[in-house]
Every structure is written in structure tokens, then in C-alpha cells.
Design a protein around this motif. Sequence first.
Motif, PDB file in Angstrom:
ATOM      1  N   GLY A  58       0.823  -1.206   0.000  1.00  0.00           N
ATOM      2  CA  GLY A  58       0.000   0.000   0.000  1.00  0.00           C
ATOM      3  C   GLY A  58       0.855   1.254   0.000  1.00  0.00           C
ATOM      4  N   LEU A  59       1.927   1.251   0.806  1.00  0.00           N
ATOM      5  CA  LEU A  59       2.833   2.406   0.846  1.00  0.00           C
ATOM      6  C   LEU A  59       3.547   2.607  -0.484  1.00  0.00           C
ATOM      7  N   ASP A  60       3.939   1.504  -1.099  1.00  0.00           N
ATOM      8  CA  ASP A  60       4.615   1.589  -2.397  1.00  0.00           C
ATOM      9  C   ASP A  60       3.691   2.242  -3.427  1.00  0.00           C
ATOM     10  N   TYR A  61       2.415   1.882  -3.415  1.00  0.00           N
ATOM     11  CA  TYR A  61       1.434   2.492  -4.320  1.00  0.00           C
ATOM     12  C   TYR A  61       1.342   4.001  -4.070  1.00  0.00           C
ATOM     13  N   LEU A  62       1.267   4.397  -2.804  1.00  0.00           N
ATOM     14  CA  LEU A  62       1.162   5.826  -2.474  1.00  0.00           C
ATOM     15  C   LEU A  62       2.418   6.580  -2.893  1.00  0.00           C
ATOM     16  N   HIS A  63       3.567   6.017  -2.571  1.00  0.00           N
ATOM     17  CA  HIS A  63       4.829   6.704  -2.886  1.00  0.00           C
ATOM     18  C   HIS A  63       5.050   6.807  -4.388  1.00  0.00           C
ATOM     19  N   VAL A  68       2.584  11.165   0.379  1.00  0.00           N
ATOM     20  CA  VAL A  68       3.154  10.820   1.686  1.00  0.00           C
ATOM     21  C   VAL A  68       2.003  10.649   2.669  1.00  0.00           C
ATOM     22  N   HIS A  69       2.014   9.563   3.420  1.00  0.00           N
ATOM     23  CA  HIS A  69       0.916   9.341   4.366  1.00  0.00           C
ATOM     24  C   HIS A  69       0.975  10.338   5.501  1.00  0.00           C
ATOM     25  N   GLY A  70       2.089  10.388   6.224  1.00  0.00           N
ATOM     26  CA  GLY A  70       2.277  11.387   7.263  1.00  0.00           C
ATOM     27  C   GLY A  70       1.690  11.039   8.614  1.00  0.00           C
ATOM     28  N   ASP A  71       0.903   9.991   8.712  1.00  0.00           N
ATOM     29  CA  ASP A  71       0.329   9.616  10.011  1.00  0.00           C
ATOM     30  C   ASP A  71       0.177   8.100  10.075  1.00  0.00           C
ATOM     31  N   LEU A  72       1.242   7.403   9.721  1.00  0.00           N
ATOM     32  CA  LEU A  72       1.202   5.947   9.632  1.00  0.00           C
ATOM     33  C   LEU A  72       1.354   5.340  11.027  1.00  0.00           C
TER      34      LEU A  72
END
Length: 557
Positions: free
Chosen positions: A390-395, A400-404
Motif C-alpha cells: 500500500g505504501l509503495d502504491y502511495l509513494h 506521503v501518508h504522514g500519520d502511519l
Amino acid sequence: MNNSRDFKLRERIGSGSYGVVYKGIWITNKSVKVAVKCLEKGNNKDSETNILREIRNLQELKHENIVTFHGSYRQKNICLIFEYSDCGSLYDYLQKKIGKVSNIEKLHWMLQCANGMEYLHSKKTVHRDLKTQNLLLFNNYRTLKICDFGTVKQYATENTELIGTIGYMAPEVCTSDGKYTEKCDVFSYGITFWEVFAEKKPFNDLQKQNMHPLAIQNRIINGARPNINDMQICKDSNLIKAIIEKCWDRDPERRPTMKGLITFLGIDLRLYTPINFEDIEITECFVIGRYGLGCKAYWRTGFLNQKVDVKIIRSNSQKEINILREIYKLKALAHQNIVTLYGASRNPEDQLYMIFEYAKCGSLNNFLHLAKVKFPLHCKMKWTEHCLQGLDYLHNKNIVHGDLTTNNLFLFDDCRKLKIFLFGQVNEITNNPTDNTQFTESFYYMAPEVLYGETTFTKESDVYSFGIIMWEILTEVNPVAKFNDNQPSTIHEIIDDTQSNENSDYSNRHFTKVKSTIKRCCSKSPKDRPLIKNLCSNWFIDGPEFQNPSRINCCIT
């Protein structure tokens, strides 16, 4: 095999070249209704061996959009036991015109079909006969499940002819040396999609001309396709027609994958689904953080009445444009490890309602620290892998999530699948800066450069948060209690101490790899942390402790 005396056959409900289907009662299982398929052929030794092998394969398949296989028994011949559909097939629904169905509901059906097919393909199973007759409806027509897949039918019929149905078969299968592949299923999916939206039988006009099936087959080989303009699509979703034409392209290599279709349909559903506030029925609310209320609710669309999570946002006119802009960005995200945002609505008090997919299992934080469940290691490793994906998709989308934190990771599919909840800048826009409730919660996951105000949130700070989460998942220790306000200075001491933790059930050899990854992610210098994409490509589930047998539930007590 089961005992034949445990089953009572009722009326005959269908038949085919492979045998007869009966409605039945499973007596020893609370007298539940089942569908019993009795194979009338395949009596030679080789066919029976193949059927028994396929039965073992069927027992391994577990998915919410695949008809459940309960087992088998032998009477005269082998009988297969499946869950029973009170609603019948999608074909029957369309032909009998049982009810008026909206385009959104049709899209939900086809998205569920794509999810089930993608699962089959991930298990190296090709359906071979995908059509509306083999799509069954459950739960008052809301849930679609796939049946009659694989090669049991082929073995049972002792038939070397093509088992697919003329009109749905890919042109390459129609040749003498044609073989079934995943792309053949994609072709059939395209024809089925057209049928659902056109509400017509494929190539029915040719059949009405009493054209021989082989002549119809030859037309398909030479490029004949249903009239794409017969699809009754809403004007904002014309892209669907283009994707369907790609599905039935003559060249298999140019057809999309099922995974690609899921991504496309996920975006289309969210971008073109207007949500009326009157269709939202709130059942329970609770205060969440600084931005407003979290609620459980039902979202009614025609005969669909699905559970959803709702975030009610406090906003004002000065922030309205920014909030709507962020909502639009969130709606455009589509990934199997990102919590789906269906859309937004507004109540009479002018509050914004954000409608998310329902997380039946709740947050990972609650599951790790409140549920009295022993988590197998393969499940923990899958959670970390899903978080990475999921993070790879966002990046990759420069988000940037910022509140993981584990409070923003939710579990689905009987806790087997993890998804990231991304509230993005909506949260920041609606926050009261003087309220430190959420900051206190996130403190233990923050990278030191962010914590000390040296920089804003970055991809590297997300990697740091992932390291803390990975440590928390594998040790089942709450960082809020363990760090005791000393984070981040003592993080590496805590990681070094992890091996002696009684909850660490993995071997020293594999623990060394795990601990090394956590340490790299939690490096004090951002430049020393690995990229998420590199972690994804070098993930290390390679030992027997990390294996994930599909027949074992992850976290069910």
C-alpha cells in the motif's frame, strides 16, 4: 470424502454434460441447504484420479466471490457439495428481469466478478467457462460468486471438445490447437460485462437467424463482436466501453489483466457514484481524533444495503474548497491495500460525510493489543507485506501518508488482508492546531527529524513509521507503553531487546533479517533508510516459519 447418508437430495435444479445438479440438505451441518452436483460420467480410472486431484484443489480455494466448496461424497458416482444460492444465477436475473438494477449495482457485480477471477488466476486456476450462467447471486442479489471453474467438468465428461460456450469463447480457443489461458477468461469477462449492461444474450441476433454454432464461432474468429453501443452506460462512464473492447481484443497480449480491471473499476466506481445523504443510515457514532465523528452506517443504493464506515467532518467555508479537493484526490486512489473511499455527501447541517468501505475486523491496533488471539507468524508477515504494498502504491503517486500508525491500518477478509486508511490533508485542514490528541498518539511513530521540527513529513518519515509498525506487529508490544515518552532515542535498544521477547516466535536465523530491516527503517538519518519499493522487491518471506498455507485462517479464534 463425506458420508452420503449426511445428505438428502431434493428437486433437480440443473444439468449439463458433466451431470445433474440437485438442491440438497446437509443434515449434520444444522440442516443447511446445499447444491449437489452428481457427476454422471468419468468412470474410467484416469478420469477418477484427475477428479479427485481437482477436488483437493477446490478445497484450497477460499474467497468471498468464489462459491464455497464443502466437500464430496460417493454414491453411484462422485458428488460435489457447494453452497446453495437462493437468488439463482446472474443469467436468470437478467433474463427474468426480476428487478430494476442500477448501473452502480451492475458495476458492483462486475467488480466482484473481477475480484473472484483475479483470485483464481493468482492460484493458477483458469475458469474456462466464464458466463452469466456461472455467476451466482447471494445475500438478496447483493453478492456475486463464481462457480463451475477449473477442470472437474472436463474430466467428468471425458470430452476433448471445447468446454466453453460459443459466444463467450476467445477466438484463439476456437482453433484446433487452442489452449485456455488467463487471457481467454478476460475475453469471456468482456462478453459477460457487455451482456450485463446490454441486457441481451451475446450474438442472439445470429442465433435467431438459425446460424450454425460453428458459423458463429467462425464469425468470432474473424473479428465479430457484440455491438458495444448496446451497453446502457451512464454518460460519465464511457471509458468502460473502451476497456470492454480491450477485453475482447483479437490479440490476447493486448487484453488487460484481471488485476488491471479491478484497479480501473475501483476508480470508476468511486469517481462516478453520487451519494445521497438520504441513502446513509447511521447506526453508531463515536468521537475520533480532532476532525469529528466516526460512524458505522448502511449505504442504500437500490437493492444494495452495504455496511460502510463514515467520517463526519467539521469544516467551514474558508476550508471547503481545500477539503473537496483532497476528497477528490482520495477518490481517485484504487489499490487492494488502501481503504476504499466510495464518495462524500452532506447532511442538512452542512457537515461533510465521507463514505469508506467497512472494516469488519477493525483497526490493527485494537486487534494486536485488545483481542485475545494468538497470531501465527505467517499472518504477521503478510500484514507487513500488505502495508509495504500500500505504501509503495502511495509513494509511486508521490503521496506521503504522514500519520502511519497501527490505528490507521485496518483488517479485512477475516483479518487476512491489511489496508491503509489514508485521510490525507483532509485531516490537517479540519484540525484544531491547539488540540494535541492525535499528535500524542502519533508521537511514538514519528521520525526524529519530523518530531524535532527539522522537516515536514516525507517518504523517508513514512519508512521510519513502517519500521515501528513492523516491530509492533512482530512483538505485539504497544509502543505507547514500551517507549514511555523516550522515543526515538531508545528505539535501537528496544529492537536489540526484541529477540528475548516471549512473543517473538520466529527463529534466530530469520529474526536477524527481520531485526536488520527494522533497524534500517528506523535509522536516525533519513538518507540511511531504504526505499519502500526496494523493500517490496526484496521482501524475505522465504523460510518455513513464514509460509502462509491458504487453508489456515490467520486470526480466527
